[in-house]
Design an enzyme around this catalytic site. Structure first.
Site, mmCIF file in Angstrom:
data_model
loop_
_atom_site.group_PDB
_atom_site.id
_atom_site.type_symbol
_atom_site.label_atom_id
_atom_site.label_comp_id
_atom_site.label_asym_id
_atom_site.label_seq_id
_atom_site.Cartn_x
_atom_site.Cartn_y
_atom_site.Cartn_z
ATOM 1 N N ARG A 1 7.796 34.393 70.896
ATOM 2 C CA ARG A 1 7.792 33.254 69.976
ATOM 3 C C ARG A 1 8.072 31.933 70.682
ATOM 4 O O ARG A 1 7.664 30.871 70.206
ATOM 5 C CB ARG A 1 8.842 33.481 68.886
ATOM 6 C CG ARG A 1 8.512 34.608 67.920
ATOM 7 C CD ARG A 1 9.635 34.806 66.927
ATOM 8 N NE ARG A 1 10.885 35.179 67.591
ATOM 9 C CZ ARG A 1 12.034 35.362 66.952
ATOM 10 N NH1 ARG A 1 12.102 35.156 65.645
ATOM 11 N NH2 ARG A 1 13.121 35.712 67.618
ATOM 12 N N LYS B 1 13.823 58.534 86.348
ATOM 13 C CA LYS B 1 14.735 58.634 87.482
ATOM 14 C C LYS B 1 14.238 59.679 88.475
ATOM 15 O O LYS B 1 13.757 60.754 88.102
ATOM 16 C CB LYS B 1 16.140 58.988 86.999
ATOM 17 C CG LYS B 1 16.814 57.869 86.207
ATOM 18 C CD LYS B 1 18.205 58.256 85.789
ATOM 19 C CE LYS B 1 18.876 57.125 85.030
ATOM 20 N NZ LYS B 1 19.136 55.946 85.880
ATOM 21 N N GLU C 1 29.933 56.286 80.890
ATOM 22 C CA GLU C 1 29.791 54.858 81.139
ATOM 23 C C GLU C 1 31.164 54.189 81.106
ATOM 24 O O GLU C 1 32.041 54.591 80.329
ATOM 25 C CB GLU C 1 28.880 54.217 80.092
ATOM 26 C CG GLU C 1 27.467 54.797 80.070
ATOM 27 C CD GLU C 1 26.609 54.139 79.007
ATOM 28 O OE1 GLU C 1 25.978 53.106 79.316
ATOM 29 O OE2 GLU C 1 26.566 54.652 77.879
ATOM 30 N N ASP D 1 22.290 57.108 69.994
ATOM 31 C CA ASP D 1 21.975 56.246 71.131
ATOM 32 C C ASP D 1 21.680 57.027 72.405
ATOM 33 O O ASP D 1 20.860 56.602 73.218
ATOM 34 C CB ASP D 1 23.139 55.282 71.379
ATOM 35 C CG ASP D 1 22.819 54.235 72.431
ATOM 36 O OD1 ASP D 1 21.814 53.522 72.265
ATOM 37 O OD2 ASP D 1 23.569 54.139 73.417
ATOM 38 N N HIS E 1 17.991 60.575 75.423
ATOM 39 C CA HIS E 1 18.202 60.773 76.860
ATOM 40 C C HIS E 1 18.694 62.191 77.183
ATOM 41 O O HIS E 1 18.112 62.899 78.015
ATOM 42 C CB HIS E 1 19.229 59.769 77.402
ATOM 43 C CG HIS E 1 18.828 58.342 77.237
ATOM 44 N ND1 HIS E 1 17.527 57.919 77.341
ATOM 45 C CD2 HIS E 1 19.558 57.224 76.978
ATOM 46 C CE1 HIS E 1 17.477 56.617 77.162
ATOM 47 N NE2 HIS E 1 18.697 56.174 76.941
ATOM 48 N N LYS F 1 31.432 55.779 76.065
ATOM 49 C CA LYS F 1 31.691 54.443 76.602
ATOM 50 C C LYS F 1 33.146 54.344 77.062
ATOM 51 O O LYS F 1 34.017 55.083 76.602
ATOM 52 C CB LYS F 1 31.439 53.380 75.528
ATOM 53 C CG LYS F 1 30.048 53.414 74.903
ATOM 54 C CD LYS F 1 28.992 52.919 75.849
ATOM 55 C CE LYS F 1 27.652 52.788 75.146
ATOM 56 N NZ LYS F 1 26.577 52.367 76.078
#
Length: 484
Positions: A51, A182, A216, A235, A240, A331
């Site tokens: 945009r 990967k 993570e 997520d 994954h 996380k």
């Protein structure tokens, strides 16, 4: 060892969302690295579309900044950068309207490979697909790349697939999951199917259990409102980690062919047992080390969304019946690491008196950091003190084993975009595969929502909730230590 350079065909790649975060961090730097490496012909064109009111020079300035920030200095050749930037152009476009589409049509050439990268919200996929055909930009040979999330449940995934199917065939749709790009993930297939050493042992008779860990250190601060609508299950696990599970567990395909590989992955998903409530542990990180906790970052003090999840999964087929797969991701954990660990069973009979010194044989596949593989085996401890056993690693880091070519491992996005141009869908998810994954995931999420389960708190910088340790301990097993 020197890797071979195999250039792709001349192409026109349109990156919708070309000024966005993903384009700046991954897509543009990745394309530059492949141009620097000789894989992209100089006649190819890369067209940013978004945009923002920019011209070609403004977009090239953005790309120059992205290369300076995300490409290592040893690959930033001024002449190559200028040549690469000359291949970039920009079109200001309205995804839901008519502005910019006629201009874009003049930029995409006939007779070249045409690829359209939808680096935008899934809500815009249908609008982009419709307008590409309405303005006669795409054709029967064009390819589209779509980013996750592929829906948030089975119903929305089916609706998304149906929207794309109105304008593109399944052979034209590339659903990208960067984990499959990967190097180590692909090497998992090579290790299994190109070596007689492992495949005869790759079954429940010899494998005690499998651990898949994606840990993570980062928090969800800055994107908490988005993450709180997804959580670790949606997520990470549904896409994954599901893909990693499939590559470990699938049967040998009849050929290294896109649909043959994806057929076998689909069989694994369909063989997954429902997960029992006692085999699920969910957690939320707490404040610590000067940083806020999950509830603060998601800005909802009553949130029941998990930032950590661990599951015990079973596959009901002949190969894996009785071998549990333990999955965990979270996380704000102790270290950033992704690995797959295949733990083999103990020998049926030990001839050695030093039974307490025995440790399992473990094949560890490291995805990050330091991609590589490590096989732990038992040997005699050196010295004259009798037959004492000790465990040693047979280590293969790609950087060390492959020399210069091992240190120049392409980023996952680089590899996958080149596969799009080559028309190779092996490392991309098929529509029925996505729907099958959601079909397994949905009842798990619905179960804890109906029960009103709350995630367990865990300390930032730890390995996760204490209950996750018990998930393994009650089976007489232990999680591998989370460390870089």
């Amino acid at each position: 060892m020197v890797s071979r350079v195999i250039p792709v065909d001349v192409f026109d790649l349109v990156v919708f969302g070309g000024t966005g975060d993903l384009a700046q961090r991954k897509i543009i730097p990745g394309l530059y690295r492949r141009y620097w490496g000789g894989h992209i012909p100089p006649e190819s064109n890369i067209i940013g579309a978004a945009r923002s009111e920019l011209d070609d020079m403004g977009y090239r300035a953005l790309a120059r900044e992205a290369i300076a920030e995300y490409v290592s200095e040893d690959k930033r050749d001024p002449e190559v950068i200028e040549a690469f930037l000359a291949r970039l152009s920009y079109v200001a476009i309205d995804a839901k309207g008519t502005d910019g589409w006629d201009v874009l049509k003049t930029r995409v050439r006939k007779g070249t490979v045409q690829a359209f990268y939808f680096s935008v919200a899934p809500s815009l996929f249908g609008d982009l697909a419709e307008r590409l055909h309405l303005h006669e930009i795409a054709n029967a040979e064009s390819r589209i790349v779509v980013e996750k999330p592929f829906g948030r449940d089975l119903e929305s995934a089916k609706a998304l697939n149906a929207v794309l199917a109105q304008h593109f065939t399944e052979a034209q749709i590339y659903r990208i999951d960067h984990y499959l790009g990967k190097e180590t993930v692909q090497n998992l297939m090579a290790v299994r199917f190109a070596n007689i050493l492992f495949e005869p042992l790759w079954k429940s008779e010899y494998v005690d259990h499998v651990q898949i860990t994606v840990a993570e250190t980062v928090s969800v601060d800055g994107r908490g409102s988005y993450y709180d609508r997804a959580g670790a299950m949606r997520d990470m696990v549904q896409n994954h980690m599901m893909q990693l599970l499939c590559l470990i567990a699938m049967e040998p395909p009849y050929h290294f062919d896109p649909d043959a590989v994806r057929d076998e992955k689909l069989k694994v998903i369909r063989a997954l047992d429902p997960v029992l409530p006692d085999d699920i542990v969910r957690g939320q990180y707490q404040a610590g080390n000067g940083q806020g906790g999950y509830l603060e970052h998601c800005e909802d003090p009553a949130s029941k969304t998990e930032s950590y999840i661990a599951l015990k999964v079973h596959i009901s087929n002949w190969r894996w019946k009785g071998t549990p797969f333990y999955l965990r991701t979270g996380k704000r954990l102790r270290a950033r690491t992704s690995e797959i660990a295949i733990t083999f069973r103990e020998p049926p009979h030990s001839i050695f008196d030093d039974a307490e010194g025995w440790r399992e044989n473990v094949l560890v596949i490291r995805l990050q950091p330091n991609e590589g593989m490590n096989l732990k085996v038992m040997i005699k401890e050196p010295g004259p003190g009798g037959m004492r056993l000790t465990q040693v690693p047979l280590d293969m880091s790609f950087a060390e084993a492959l020399g210069e070519s091992g240190t120049d491992i392409p980023d996952a996005y680089e590899r996958l975009i080149m596969d799009v141009i080559r028309g190779n869908q092996t490392l991309f998810m098929r529509g029925d595969e996505v729907e099958a994954a959601w079909g397994w995931t949905d009842p798990i999420i619905e179960g804890w929502e109906k029960r009103g389960d709350k995630p367990m708190p865990y300390d930032a910088g730890s390995s996760g909730p204490e209950d996750a340790l018990m998930l393994m301990h009650r089976d007489g097993r232990r999680w591998r230590e989370i460390r870089e």
